[in-house]
Design an enzyme around this catalytic site. Structure first.
Site, PDB file in Angstrom:
ATOM      1  CG  ASP A 103       1.149   4.957  -2.232  1.00 28.14           C
ATOM      2  OD1 ASP A 103       1.740   4.573  -3.257  1.00 28.14           O
ATOM      3  OD2 ASP A 103      -0.005   4.602  -1.932  1.00 28.14           O
ATOM      4  CE  LYS A 104       4.665  14.237  -0.628  1.00 30.24           C
ATOM      5  NZ  LYS A 104       4.155  15.429  -1.335  1.00 30.24           N
TER       6      LYS A 104
END
Length: 317
Positions: free
Chosen positions: A153-154
């Site tokens: 994830d970011k």
């Protein structure tokens, strides 16, 4: 109940396909509206209609028209096509390279960096940085995701591998599908875990109440996470987690499911509970077999400074 149908990908592209099963409550809803509300943020209904006309959206394996109305049990599958004008440019973004040879590169991704470009978001990503650094990457996943075989994830930091050629890409993808890649994470979760170690074996699918999120659902895909308590702070616990499967948001969903969401998680927990931009989650270990030499490679990444400051703060309270 909305869920992701269980299926086995037949080619590497299938890992980017999204699937949902229409519920009784969704019967009669137009397919373009359904997909626009279910797909990634920022996708418009007009864009979805273009996807449908291009054959990128199917219902029960067949193409449909944008005005098709769902029936209970319909399996909706979407593989977003790359825009014709996709032109992902190399960008001189600093990379922390942990390992690199002619086939594979392993990087330590910082929190806040998106892994690959998406529609309307084509710069500042790890792919932009890799294209500048490597020049050549595997082309199996197209122009938007060259070399990318898995994602984090970011707002998750840590180790991620990419393929420089198709031979490496196929090998690494097969290892991921066979669950032989070693992946361990460090996370800070809310509450005092009642057990020193354990296993969460609970299927994950689309959240029946919010199709943009994931949840433990009866119709979800098999998902297994092993955890060990590393350090306790009373109202928080530092845990080490090992993934046996690799579902989207798996750790975040599983820890919420057992009542211990990740600190700072704005989607599955309580945002801004710690001074961190996003969830306190770090991909600390990555191990795999080299696609050409057969050598077992294993890498470790220390907890990043912003995460470490929170732990120091908790220890010094």
């Amino acid at each position: 109940m909305t869920s992701q149908a269980e299926r086995k990908p037949t080619n590497p592209q299938d890992e980017w396909t999204q699937e949902w099963v229409a519920t009784e409550a969704e019967a009669g809803e137009r397919i373009d509206k359904f997909v626009a509300e279910s797909a990634e943020e920022g996708v418009s209904r007009t864009q979805v209609q273009d996807w449908i006309r291009a054959g990128a959206v199917t219902v029960n394996g067949a193409a449909v028209k944008p005005n098709y109305r769902l029936e209970p049990g319909d399996v909706v599958a979407v593989t977003p096509p790359e825009p014709e004008d996709a032109n992902i440019r190399p960008e001189p973004i600093p990379l922390q390279v942990v390992y690199e040879d002619g086939d594979v590169i392993v990087v330590d991704k910082p929190r806040g960096m998106v892994v690959h470009p998406a529609h309307g978001h084509t710069s500042g990503t790890l792919v932009n940085a890799l294209l500048h650094h490597c020049r050549d990457l595997s082309g199996i996943n197209g122009r938007l995701r060259p070399g990318i075989v898995h994602r984090i994830d970011k707002d998750t930091s840590g180790l991620l591998m990419a393929a420089k050629n198709d031979l490496a890409h196929v090998s690494l993808s097969e290892q991921l599908k066979a669950h032989t890649v070693e992946r361990a994470y460090i996370a800070l979760v809310h509450g005092n875990l009642p057990h020193d170690q354990g296993t969460i074996d609970a299927p994950i699918g689309r959240d029946p109440h919010d199709r943009k999120k994931f949840a433990v659902t009866a119709g979800g895909k098999p998902s297994v996470t092993h955890f060990t308590a590393v350090e306790r702070f009373g109202d928080y616990t530092l845990v080490r987690l090992r993934l046996e499967t690799g579902r989207t948001h798996q750790i975040r969903v599983h820890m919420k499911y057992i009542g211990h969401p990740l600190a700072g998680d704005p989607v599955y927990g309580r945002a801004k509970t710690v001074p961190l931009d996003g969830q306190a989650l770090h991909a600390a270990v990555l191990g795999f077999v080299h696609p050409r030499t057969g050598e077992t490679l294993r890498f470790e990444s220390p907890i990043p400074d912003d995460f470490q400051r929170i732990l120091d703060m908790l220890r010094n309270r």
